[in-house]
Design a protein around this motif. Structure first.
Motif, PDB file in Angstrom:
ATOM      1  N   LEU A   1       0.833  -1.198   0.000  1.00 59.55           N
ATOM      2  CA  LEU A   1       0.000   0.000   0.000  1.00 59.55           C
ATOM      3  C   LEU A   1       0.872   1.254   0.000  1.00 59.55           C
ATOM      4  O   LEU A   1       0.512   2.274  -0.606  1.00 59.55           O
ATOM      5  CB  LEU A   1      -0.923  -0.015   1.217  1.00 59.55           C
ATOM      6  CG  LEU A   1      -1.947   1.109   1.314  1.00 59.55           C
ATOM      7  CD1 LEU A   1      -2.869   1.132   0.097  1.00 59.55           C
ATOM      8  CD2 LEU A   1      -2.763   0.976   2.597  1.00 59.55           C
ATOM      9  N   ASP A   2       2.017   1.179   0.651  1.00 59.50           N
ATOM     10  CA  ASP A   2       2.949   2.297   0.669  1.00 59.50           C
ATOM     11  C   ASP A   2       3.408   2.665  -0.739  1.00 59.50           C
ATOM     12  O   ASP A   2       3.566   3.842  -1.068  1.00 59.50           O
ATOM     13  CB  ASP A   2       4.155   1.945   1.541  1.00 59.50           C
ATOM     14  CG  ASP A   2       5.148   3.088   1.669  1.00 59.50           C
ATOM     15  OD1 ASP A   2       4.718   4.222   1.934  1.00 59.50           O
ATOM     16  OD2 ASP A   2       6.352   2.843   1.489  1.00 59.50           O
ATOM     17  N   GLU A   3       3.621   1.661  -1.596  1.00 59.50           N
ATOM     18  CA  GLU A   3       4.006   1.933  -2.979  1.00 59.50           C
ATOM     19  C   GLU A   3       2.901   2.693  -3.717  1.00 59.50           C
ATOM     20  O   GLU A   3       3.172   3.607  -4.503  1.00 59.50           O
ATOM     21  CB  GLU A   3       4.320   0.626  -3.707  1.00 59.50           C
ATOM     22  CG  GLU A   3       5.569  -0.079  -3.204  1.00 59.50           C
ATOM     23  CD  GLU A   3       6.842   0.678  -3.542  1.00 59.50           C
ATOM     24  OE1 GLU A   3       6.839   1.436  -4.530  1.00 59.50           O
ATOM     25  OE2 GLU A   3       7.826   0.527  -2.807  1.00 59.50           O
ATOM     26  N   VAL A   4       1.660   2.329  -3.470  1.00 60.73           N
ATOM     27  CA  VAL A   4       0.528   3.006  -4.117  1.00 60.73           C
ATOM     28  C   VAL A   4       0.457   4.468  -3.679  1.00 60.73           C
ATOM     29  O   VAL A   4       0.358   5.386  -4.506  1.00 60.73           O
ATOM     30  CB  VAL A   4      -0.787   2.278  -3.780  1.00 60.73           C
ATOM     31  CG1 VAL A   4      -1.994   3.076  -4.293  1.00 60.73           C
ATOM     32  CG2 VAL A   4      -0.800   0.878  -4.386  1.00 60.73           C
ATOM     33  N   LEU A   5       0.528   4.702  -2.371  1.00 62.39           N
ATOM     34  CA  LEU A   5       0.414   6.071  -1.869  1.00 62.39           C
ATOM     35  C   LEU A   5       1.648   6.903  -2.204  1.00 62.39           C
ATOM     36  O   LEU A   5       1.543   8.118  -2.408  1.00 62.39           O
ATOM     37  CB  LEU A   5       0.176   6.044  -0.363  1.00 62.39           C
ATOM     38  CG  LEU A   5      -1.202   5.510   0.044  1.00 62.39           C
ATOM     39  CD1 LEU A   5      -1.332   5.461   1.552  1.00 62.39           C
ATOM     40  CD2 LEU A   5      -2.314   6.351  -0.551  1.00 62.39           C
TER      41      LEU A   5
END
Length: 444
Positions: A232-236
């Motif tokens: 999710l960190d990659e998405v944000l």
């Protein structure tokens, strides 16, 4: 101000510079220093260990509505550094002579002071090396450890001054299987805990065991999926480049433009905040504006944007301390109700995605992202990990992933510290839960 040698050196340079100004000239100073230790590991052994001590100073000279900046590396020796700074002033004056006025220059001339020291405990280097080498025994481990104290300072000729110190440690590592596949993990903290590191190694060992089974090849399609906090960190992080920028919204170039216009919405579970007050970043920016906590998304609706002084002047908005790029640096996503221990059971049958890789936009206007699964992505059946999957490409919209297809967020959040070291160690961090999705679209 702190009595550490970096703070003292910065204050001395500021004082010296004030007496070098010509009539009607003003300046701003941005100071960035670090005293770090790096250790590179390969095959579970130390291959390189070295300290890094560097000091950078960005000086901006202002005359009326004209301004020019330069960044220099300092030695820490007063006479040498002031000589270099004096030469830089001369160069900047020559540049100002030919520059036009900047119609959107908006200077913060208020008198303010700020001093913050983020509590931190960096362990002894030998202790860390012994711990990591012990945990890596019998494993093909590759990683890099970086730790130490980072310093940021701001001052201007109107008397504003800020100082910031932050000590933290970060270990970014991968465990490789004989097939060449890997389990990637990261542990970073201001308060290093050897037990937390040991627990993460144990989890990575378990995933490495699953990687030894034959990989499954999936067909393109939609699959139920769980995105771990690192994924999710990659998405944000991808959204952070432009999605919350006031200028991008005004120019209709934001990836979340449809959300801004009310044409799309995210799940009511999504609450996102830029929260510098709780992170590693200083409470002031390069231009001298105090940074503010900003609610960006509340219950799936866009409620805020990041505004710097230029956007305030150009678009008649209220600045909230955003940097030049109007990017968030300390994102916090509110947790949900799903216990991390129950993730596999709630996932049932689908994809457990530890990390995502090589993200980019496939369609900025519709907030569509594409990237690759990698680093321990597993096929799960009936709540049990069955096998790793062949690397696949996903292509999906944020409005689906964090909107109509978002089922739950985990109750536990993970601290994701920026592991980048390009030019210098960063201070960015995200605090994020994991996300259970009804569908994620795999394309190749």
């Amino acid at each position: 101000m702190s009595n550490c040698r970096f703070a003292s050196a910065f204050k001395t340079l500021e004082h010296w510079l004030k007496y070098q100004l010509h009539a009607q000239e003003h300046f701003t100073l941005w100071y960035a220093a670090e005293d770090s230790q790096f250790v590179r590991f390969n095959q579970g052994k130390v291959r390189q260990a070295y300290p890094v001590l560097q000091i950078e100073l960005t000086v901006r000279l202002i005359l009326g509505e004209r301004h020019a900046s330069a960044r220099i590396n300092l030695s820490g020796e007063f006479e040498q550094d002031t000589a270099q700074l004096g030469q830089t002033l001369t160069q900047l004056r020559g540049i100002l002579d030919v520059l036009p006025a900047d119609p959107y220059l908006l200077l913060n001339t208020e008198l303010w002071t700020s001093e913050r020291q983020v509590p931190g405990r960096v362990p002894e280097l030998q202790q860390v090396i012994d711990s990591i080498c012990g945990l890596s025994q019998g494993l093909d481990m590759v990683g890099i450890y970086a730790a130490g104290t980072l310093y940021r300072g701001f001052a201007n000729s109107w008397g504003a001054r800020g100082w910031h110190e932050c000590a933290n440690a970060l270990f970014d590592w991968s465990l490789f299987d004989a097939s060449g596949e890997a389990v990637k993990s990261t542990y970073g903290s201001a308060d290093w805990d050897a037990q937390v590191l040991s627990d993460l190694f144990e989890k990575a060992r378990e995933q490495l065991h699953h990687l030894s089974t034959p990989r499954i090849s999936l067909k393109p399609g939609q699959y139920r999926a769980y995105l771990a906090p690192a994924a999710l960190d990659e998405v944000l992080s991808m959204l952070s480049y432009d999605a919350f920028s006031a200028k991008a919204f005004a120019n209709r170039q934001s990836a979340l433009q449809q959300l801004h216009l009310g044409q799309q919405q995210l799940s009511p579970l999504v609450n996102l905040r830029e929260q510098p007050s709780s992170g590693f970043e200083p409470g002031f920016g390069h231009d001298g504006a105090p940074r503010q906590d900003v609610d960006l998304i509340r219950a799936g609706q866009l409620v805020g944007q990041l505004v710097n002084s230029r956007s305030q002047a150009e678009y008649s908005l209220q600045a909230n301390g955003a940097d030049q790029q109007e990017m968030p640096h300390t994102l916090v996503m509110a947790p949900g109700e799903l216990a991390t221990a129950d993730v596999l059971r709630e996932l049932g049958t689908g994809l457990y995605i530890s990390n995502l890789w090589y993200l980019n936009y496939s369609d900025v206007g519709s907030a569509r992202l594409t990237g690759m699964t990698r680093f321990a992505t597993f096929w799960v059946e009936n709540g049990q990990i069955i096998a790793p999957i062949e690397t696949m490409r996903f292509d999906d919209s944020v409005y689906d992933m964090l909107g109509t297809h978002l089922l739950a967020l985990t109750r536990e959040q993970a601290l994701c510290i920026d592991s980048g070291t390009y030019e210098r160690r960063g201070l960015d961090s995200h605090v994020l839960p994991g996300a259970l999705l009804e569908h994620l679209t795999l394309t190749l």
